[in-house]
Design a protein around this motif. Structure first.
Motif, PDB file in Angstrom:
ATOM      1  N   GLN A  51       0.831  -1.210   0.000  1.00  0.00           N
ATOM      2  CA  GLN A  51       0.000   0.000   0.000  1.00  0.00           C
ATOM      3  C   GLN A  51       0.859   1.251   0.000  1.00  0.00           C
ATOM      4  O   GLN A  51       0.571   2.220  -0.701  1.00  0.00           O
ATOM      5  CB  GLN A  51      -0.945   0.004   1.206  1.00  0.00           C
ATOM      6  CG  GLN A  51      -2.080  -0.974   1.098  1.00  0.00           C
ATOM      7  CD  GLN A  51      -3.003  -0.650  -0.063  1.00  0.00           C
ATOM      8  OE1 GLN A  51      -3.377   0.491  -0.272  1.00  0.00           O
ATOM      9  NE2 GLN A  51      -3.361  -1.660  -0.826  1.00  0.00           N
ATOM     10  N   GLU A  53       3.914   1.542  -1.155  1.00  0.00           N
ATOM     11  CA  GLU A  53       4.545   1.645  -2.475  1.00  0.00           C
ATOM     12  C   GLU A  53       3.555   2.149  -3.519  1.00  0.00           C
ATOM     13  O   GLU A  53       3.898   2.976  -4.361  1.00  0.00           O
ATOM     14  CB  GLU A  53       5.134   0.303  -2.881  1.00  0.00           C
ATOM     15  CG  GLU A  53       6.366  -0.065  -2.078  1.00  0.00           C
ATOM     16  CD  GLU A  53       6.888  -1.460  -2.377  1.00  0.00           C
ATOM     17  OE1 GLU A  53       6.343  -2.162  -3.262  1.00  0.00           O
ATOM     18  OE2 GLU A  53       7.846  -1.857  -1.699  1.00  0.00           O
ATOM     19  N   LYS A  54       2.326   1.681  -3.465  1.00  0.00           N
ATOM     20  CA  LYS A  54       1.291   2.145  -4.395  1.00  0.00           C
ATOM     21  C   LYS A  54       1.030   3.626  -4.191  1.00  0.00           C
ATOM     22  O   LYS A  54       0.948   4.399  -5.154  1.00  0.00           O
ATOM     23  CB  LYS A  54       0.000   1.343  -4.178  1.00  0.00           C
ATOM     24  CG  LYS A  54      -1.135   1.755  -5.072  1.00  0.00           C
ATOM     25  CD  LYS A  54      -2.379   0.945  -4.776  1.00  0.00           C
ATOM     26  CE  LYS A  54      -3.546   1.466  -5.584  1.00  0.00           C
ATOM     27  NZ  LYS A  54      -4.801   0.827  -5.216  1.00  0.00           N
ATOM     28  N   ARG A  56       3.066   5.901  -2.890  1.00  0.00           N
ATOM     29  CA  ARG A  56       4.228   6.668  -3.342  1.00  0.00           C
ATOM     30  C   ARG A  56       4.279   6.742  -4.860  1.00  0.00           C
ATOM     31  O   ARG A  56       4.593   7.784  -5.431  1.00  0.00           O
ATOM     32  CB  ARG A  56       5.508   6.051  -2.788  1.00  0.00           C
ATOM     33  CG  ARG A  56       5.694   6.313  -1.317  1.00  0.00           C
ATOM     34  CD  ARG A  56       7.036   5.783  -0.807  1.00  0.00           C
ATOM     35  NE  ARG A  56       7.097   5.952   0.628  1.00  0.00           N
ATOM     36  CZ  ARG A  56       7.205   4.971   1.507  1.00  0.00           C
ATOM     37  NH1 ARG A  56       7.278   3.724   1.105  1.00  0.00           N
ATOM     38  NH2 ARG A  56       7.255   5.212   2.799  1.00  0.00           N
ATOM     39  N   HIS A  57       3.966   5.639  -5.533  1.00  0.00           N
ATOM     40  CA  HIS A  57       3.956   5.614  -7.000  1.00  0.00           C
ATOM     41  C   HIS A  57       2.905   6.590  -7.534  1.00  0.00           C
ATOM     42  O   HIS A  57       3.173   7.353  -8.463  1.00  0.00           O
ATOM     43  CB  HIS A  57       3.688   4.197  -7.506  1.00  0.00           C
ATOM     44  CG  HIS A  57       3.578   4.096  -8.984  1.00  0.00           C
ATOM     45  ND1 HIS A  57       4.661   4.200  -9.817  1.00  0.00           N
ATOM     46  CD2 HIS A  57       2.500   3.918  -9.799  1.00  0.00           C
ATOM     47  CE1 HIS A  57       4.260   4.098 -11.071  1.00  0.00           C
ATOM     48  NE2 HIS A  57       2.951   3.914 -11.090  1.00  0.00           N
ATOM     49  N   GLU A  58       1.713   6.581  -6.946  1.00  0.00           N
ATOM     50  CA  GLU A  58       0.650   7.482  -7.382  1.00  0.00           C
ATOM     51  C   GLU A  58       1.018   8.937  -7.101  1.00  0.00           C
ATOM     52  O   GLU A  58       0.703   9.825  -7.892  1.00  0.00           O
ATOM     53  CB  GLU A  58      -0.665   7.117  -6.705  1.00  0.00           C
ATOM     54  CG  GLU A  58      -1.238   5.811  -7.225  1.00  0.00           C
ATOM     55  CD  GLU A  58      -2.468   5.338  -6.467  1.00  0.00           C
ATOM     56  OE1 GLU A  58      -2.908   6.027  -5.524  1.00  0.00           O
ATOM     57  OE2 GLU A  58      -2.987   4.272  -6.824  1.00  0.00           O
ATOM     58  N   VAL A  60       4.106  10.235  -6.993  1.00  0.00           N
ATOM     59  CA  VAL A  60       5.122  10.610  -7.985  1.00  0.00           C
ATOM     60  C   VAL A  60       4.470  10.822  -9.343  1.00  0.00           C
ATOM     61  O   VAL A  60       4.763  11.791 -10.043  1.00  0.00           O
ATOM     62  CB  VAL A  60       6.229   9.534  -8.087  1.00  0.00           C
ATOM     63  CG1 VAL A  60       7.127   9.761  -9.280  1.00  0.00           C
ATOM     64  CG2 VAL A  60       7.041   9.519  -6.799  1.00  0.00           C
ATOM     65  N   LYS A  61       3.550   9.951  -9.688  1.00  0.00           N
ATOM     66  CA  LYS A  61       2.853  10.041 -10.973  1.00  0.00           C
ATOM     67  C   LYS A  61       2.050  11.347 -11.056  1.00  0.00           C
ATOM     68  O   LYS A  61       2.069  12.032 -12.065  1.00  0.00           O
ATOM     69  CB  LYS A  61       1.917   8.828 -11.128  1.00  0.00           C
ATOM     70  CG  LYS A  61       1.233   8.724 -12.443  1.00  0.00           C
ATOM     71  CD  LYS A  61       0.416   7.451 -12.493  1.00  0.00           C
ATOM     72  CE  LYS A  61      -0.521   7.429 -13.645  1.00  0.00           C
ATOM     73  NZ  LYS A  61      -1.372   6.222 -13.649  1.00  0.00           N
ATOM     74  N   SER A  62       1.382  11.726  -9.967  1.00  0.00           N
ATOM     75  CA  SER A  62       0.571  12.946  -9.970  1.00  0.00           C
ATOM     76  C   SER A  62       1.463  14.189 -10.030  1.00  0.00           C
ATOM     77  O   SER A  62       1.082  15.188 -10.623  1.00  0.00           O
ATOM     78  CB  SER A  62      -0.348  13.009  -8.754  1.00  0.00           C
ATOM     79  OG  SER A  62       0.385  13.198  -7.557  1.00  0.00           O
ATOM     80  N   CYS A  64       4.273  14.373 -11.647  1.00  0.00           N
ATOM     81  CA  CYS A  64       4.790  14.449 -13.021  1.00  0.00           C
ATOM     82  C   CYS A  64       3.762  15.047 -13.964  1.00  0.00           C
ATOM     83  O   CYS A  64       4.121  15.603 -14.996  1.00  0.00           O
ATOM     84  CB  CYS A  64       5.195  13.068 -13.506  1.00  0.00           C
ATOM     85  SG  CYS A  64       6.648  12.414 -12.670  1.00  0.00           S
TER      86      CYS A  64
END
Length: 66
Positions: A51, A53-54, A56-58, A60-62, A64
């Motif tokens: 959770q 990691e998900k 953090r990925h979201e 970073v994605k937002s 960008c």
């Protein structure tokens, strides 16, 4: 030395050693289980890690997309 450490003592040591980010996780574990097993804790920590990691990925994605 030479004393057996109970599973509950091991679980408590693991949960006590988690960083502050895991406070809500620790509260959930203690409210959900009377006596969580090491196996319970291992599985729940793996889910919590996924959770984080998900999230953090979201995050970073937002960033960008901005």
């Amino acid at each position: 030395m030479g004393e057996v450490v109970s599973e509950q003592e091991q679980v408590d040591a693991i949960l006590d050693g988690l960083p502050e980010d895991f406070n809500s996780f620790v509260m959930m574990v203690y409210s959900r289980f009377d006596t969580p097993t090491l196996e319970d804790i291992e599985g729940l920590l793996m889910l919590q890690k996924a959770q984080f990691e998900k999230f953090r990925h979201e995050l970073v994605k937002s960033k960008c997309l901005c």
